[in-house]
Scaffold this active site. Structure first.
Site, mmCIF file in Angstrom:
data_model
loop_
_atom_site.group_PDB
_atom_site.id
_atom_site.type_symbol
_atom_site.label_atom_id
_atom_site.label_comp_id
_atom_site.label_asym_id
_atom_site.label_seq_id
_atom_site.Cartn_x
_atom_site.Cartn_y
_atom_site.Cartn_z
ATOM 1 N N CYS A 124 -7.222 -0.679 2.591
ATOM 2 C CA CYS A 124 -8.321 -0.223 1.533
ATOM 3 C C CYS A 124 -8.906 1.043 1.765
ATOM 4 C CB CYS A 124 -9.504 -1.298 1.341
ATOM 5 S SG CYS A 124 -8.796 -3.059 0.568
ATOM 6 N N CYS A 130 -13.376 -2.313 -5.936
ATOM 7 C CA CYS A 130 -13.716 -3.801 -6.543
ATOM 8 C C CYS A 130 -14.942 -4.422 -6.347
ATOM 9 C CB CYS A 130 -12.551 -4.779 -5.809
ATOM 10 S SG CYS A 130 -12.513 -4.493 -4.009
ATOM 11 N N CYS A 139 -18.585 -15.977 -9.486
ATOM 12 C CA CYS A 139 -17.430 -15.390 -9.980
ATOM 13 C C CYS A 139 -17.109 -16.004 -11.323
ATOM 14 C CB CYS A 139 -16.151 -15.813 -8.805
ATOM 15 S SG CYS A 139 -14.496 -15.122 -9.667
ATOM 16 N N ASP A 189 0.479 -22.391 -5.696
ATOM 17 C CA ASP A 189 -1.133 -22.220 -6.085
ATOM 18 C C ASP A 189 -1.990 -23.475 -5.513
ATOM 19 O OD1 ASP A 189 -3.152 -20.985 -6.769
ATOM 20 O OD2 ASP A 189 -3.121 -21.423 -8.857
ATOM 21 N N CYS A 197 -11.982 -7.260 -10.537
ATOM 22 C CA CYS A 197 -11.717 -6.621 -9.290
ATOM 23 C C CYS A 197 -10.200 -6.444 -8.926
ATOM 24 C CB CYS A 197 -12.347 -7.695 -8.120
ATOM 25 S SG CYS A 197 -11.839 -9.444 -8.323
HETATM 26 S S1 SF4 Z 1 -10.277 -1.827 -5.145
HETATM 27 FE FE1 SF4 Z 1 -10.800 -3.087 -3.747
HETATM 28 S S2 SF4 Z 1 -8.850 -4.287 -2.755
HETATM 29 FE FE2 SF4 Z 1 -8.154 -2.399 -4.090
HETATM 30 S S3 SF4 Z 1 -8.070 -0.679 -2.322
HETATM 31 FE FE3 SF4 Z 1 -10.186 -0.785 -3.303
HETATM 32 S S4 SF4 Z 1 -11.439 -2.059 -1.795
HETATM 33 FE FE4 SF4 Z 1 -9.282 -2.424 -1.548
HETATM 34 S S1 SF4 Z 2 -14.746 -8.964 -10.459
HETATM 35 FE FE1 SF4 Z 2 -13.537 -10.429 -9.376
HETATM 36 S S2 SF4 Z 2 -15.115 -11.575 -8.283
HETATM 37 FE FE2 SF4 Z 2 -16.247 -10.583 -9.594
HETATM 38 S S3 SF4 Z 2 -16.321 -12.090 -11.277
HETATM 39 FE FE3 SF4 Z 2 -14.422 -11.091 -11.636
HETATM 40 S S4 SF4 Z 2 -12.955 -12.127 -10.667
HETATM 41 FE FE4 SF4 Z 2 -15.011 -12.764 -9.816
#
Ligand code: SF4
Ligand code: SF4
Length: 379
Positions: free
Chosen positions: A196, A202, A222, A129, A252
């Site tokens: 996707c 997300c 974020c 990471d 997300c």
């Molecule tokens: S939630 Fe986001 S990352 Fe997951 S399939 Fe849907 S668009 Fe793609």
């Molecule tokens: S949903 Fe994903 S991009 Fe949005 S604040 Fe949370 S971690 Fe960050």
């Protein structure tokens, strides 16, 4: 070495890695890193700029590198996200620091490379990471998953719940194929969103609208960045949307339909810390330095330090609607650290808009308390 790839995969899997895939290092994986950095979306994570050259060129990390071994550890635990006002932690935070718990297995993996494949210790290098390695890009190249519109690596087997590690090797290992679509891909040229389809869950669910485009995450907006990496003030405009997320954010990740395939992991390389996710907001707001050290010893949260966690707890408490926390927040408005005081003032004002100035009467402030003064003066 081609005939040894399957045997190597089996040996590394037995160490506790749930996914073991191989990629050719002949060319770097595609990434939008340069444009992302150019737009300043890395916020104050300046180490990302400093290491960009290495991230974009694995040979700058290990000259002569020919293969990348990508390793994944499934950390899905099936635990429901609290919806009862308890603080919400990023799912990985309920474990001991995975940088530490994965390291012995990476050392053992190195020994396997030496003993089974005759690779010298100076001919490989591993990272978990934090190294200058494009883990997600290499993981996509190796077919371990694809990069979703949420900018995360998504496995068709484990969904969004993989911790990644990489071993750069100066040896040829038969590469695994990347994921391909049978029909013409709707993904962006760099492969983002490959599987996707038309889903945008997300992007739509992000509480702070942190995606400037599919797969492009602006760290400045974020919650994960703001509650973990940012060591200073959390922008006032984002605080309400943080809700009761106290460390990181999984929104997300959680909404992604690919998670339906996730099964609880073997947990061989993880060490669950039950004491963390069970803490109430009140317990966190009243943590002493000694208790903080005791609870968070050996975890990633320790790097946040007590003042950082109290800052986040103030924001979460302010958003909790729980006025019984006002006493703790008023006490924190006199905390020695201005960072904590400022966020405590915000929380008291949010929980008690009609009486905050009475509750916070007679603050001891000096000109050096700029951030705190701003919280008192905010309209
Ligand atoms: S939630 Fe986001 S990352 Fe997951 S399939 Fe849907 S668009 Fe793609
Ligand atoms: S949903 Fe994903 S991009 Fe949005 S604040 Fe949370 S971690 Fe960050």
């Amino acid at each position: 070495m081609n005939g040894s790839a399957e045997s190597l995969r089996g040996r590394l899997h037995s160490l506790g890695f749930d996914e073991v895939r191989f990629a050719s290092a002949a060319a770097p994986p595609s990434s939008g890193l340069t444009g992302w950095l150019g737009a300043g979306m890395q916020a104050d994570m300046h180490w990302m700029e400093r290491s960009a050259g290495k991230r974009l060129d694995a040979a700058a990390v290990l000259p002569g590198v020919r293969s990348v071994i990508m390793l994944g550890v499934n950390y899905w635990d099936g635990r429901p996200t609290p919806e009862d006002g308890r603080p919400i932690w990023a799912r990985y935070a309920g474990h001991a620091d995975y940088h530490d718990t994965l390291k012995p297995a990476l050392v053992a993996a190195g020994k396997i490379l030496e003993s089974d494949l005759g690779i010298a210790p100076e001919d490989y290098r591993y990272y978990v990471d934090t190294g200058p390695v494009l883990e997600r890009g290499w993981a996509a190249r190796s077919g371990l998953g694809f990069i979703g519109k949420n900018a995360m690596l998504i496995s068709r087997t484990h969904g969004n719940w993989l911790l990644l590690a990489a071993i750069l090797v100066r040896a040829e290992i038969e590469p695994d194929p990347a994921i391909r679509r049978a029909e013409p891909a709707r993904a962006a040229p760099n492969g983002v969103g490959l599987l996707c389809g038309s889903c945008t869950r997300c992007l739509d669910a992000c509480p702070t609208q942190a995606f400037s485009a599919p797969g492009v995450l602006d760290a400045r907006r974020c919650i994960s960045y703001q509650t973990i990496e940012n060591k200073g003030m959390i922008p006032r405009a984002l605080r309400t949307a943080i809700g009761t997320r106290i460390y990181g954010c999984d929104v997300c990740l959680e909404v992604c339909p690919w998670n339906r395939f996730a099964q609880a992991g073997r947990g061989i390389l993880l060490e669950v810390r039950d004491g963390i996710t069970g803490l109430s907001l009140r317990e966190i707001l009243t943590l002493t330095p000694g208790r903080y050290a005791e609870v968070f010893r050996g975890t990633g949260v320790k790097r946040l330090k007590l003042t950082g966690l109290l800052r986040n707890a103030c924001v979460a408490a302010g958003n909790s609607g729980d006025r019984s926390l006002l006493g703790e927040l008023v006490a924190l408005a006199a905390h020695p650290a201005a960072l904590v005081r400022a966020h405590a003032v915000w929380a008291v004002r949010r929980l008690a808009p009609a009486e905050w100035d009475r509750l916070l009467a007679n603050p001891r402030l000096s000109e050096a308390d700029g951030d705190v003064l701003e919280e008192y003066a905010a309209v």
